[in-house]
Design an enzyme around this catalytic site. Structure first.
Site: not given
Ligand code: URA
Length: 209
Positions: A203, A200, A104, A108
């Site tokens: 993670d 996430d 990302r 932007t």
């Molecule tokens: N990416 C993720 O790993 N979890 C989310 O909730 C949104 C994007």
């Protein structure tokens, strides 16, 4: 408009609940994502064409069906998409695997391609783009664009959990793409997390939190 398929098989929904649970550890999370990916592979291949073949059983000739030599490709979006690849390969062991890496842009906030490595015959393959979390849709949209730019046209998208915002964005950007998910959740929060989601995915898969 591409269709949205919600894979509501009880086994998928049961395992997804464990995946969501914050008390599920990395090992179990990884195994459950792998299992759900296998079950979703079963759903996403429902429409692949069969051809009639003859086979000799020990006692007679039988009319059978076989998948008609369709070539498949799996395209995980790095890094969380990797967590679903092995589960899908269990059912589709001949599929080739390409990778798309996006980051990302901090200014932007748009995804930018940094790595694309695809099978040489990718244009001839039916592709499954894999991203466990369809949040804003930005990454999936860009990964699909990366494939279309290289001449691919038969593409499906597989995600574990989608936000309604992500589904809408992909459907608007790529109306030809069917999306397969295990669940569509409530909304995206201000930090881009799907609510309730699972946190996430990268993670939790790789134990990096
Ligand atoms: N990416 C993720 O790993 N979890 C989310 O909730 C949104 C994007």
């Amino acid at each position: 408009m591409g269709k949205l398929f919600i894979c509501d098989h009880p086994l998928i929904q049961h395992k997804l609940t464990y995946i969501r649970d914050e008390n599920t550890n990395t090992k179990d999370f990884r195994e459950l994502v792998d299992e759900v990916a296998t079950l979703m592979a079963y759903e996403i291949t429902r429409d692949i064409p069969l051809e009639s073949v003859k086979v000799r059983t020990p006692v007679a000739e039988a009319n059978g069906k076989m998948i008609s030599g369709r070539m498949l490709g799996l395209i995980p979006i790095l890094r969380a998409g990797l967590g679903m690849v092995d589960g899908i390969l269990k059912l589709l062991p001949a599929a080739k695997v390409g990778h798309v890496g996006l980051y990302r842009d901090p200014e932007t906030l748009q995804p930018v391609e940094y790595y694309v490595k695809l099978p040489t015959d990718v244009q001839q393959r039916e592709l499954i783009v894999i991203d466990p979390m369809l949040a804003t849709g930005g990454s999936a949209i860009m990964a699909i664009e990366a494939l279309k730019k290289r001449g691919c046209s038969q593409i499906k998208l597989m995600c574990l959990i989608a936000a309604p915002e992500g589904v809408k964005a992909v459907q608007e950007a790529h109306p030809d793409i069917d999306i397969y998910v295990a669940a569509v959740d409530d909304y995206l929060n201000d930090h881009g997390y799907i609510i309730p989601g699972l946190g996430d995915a990268g993670d939790r898969l790789f134990g990096t939190k």
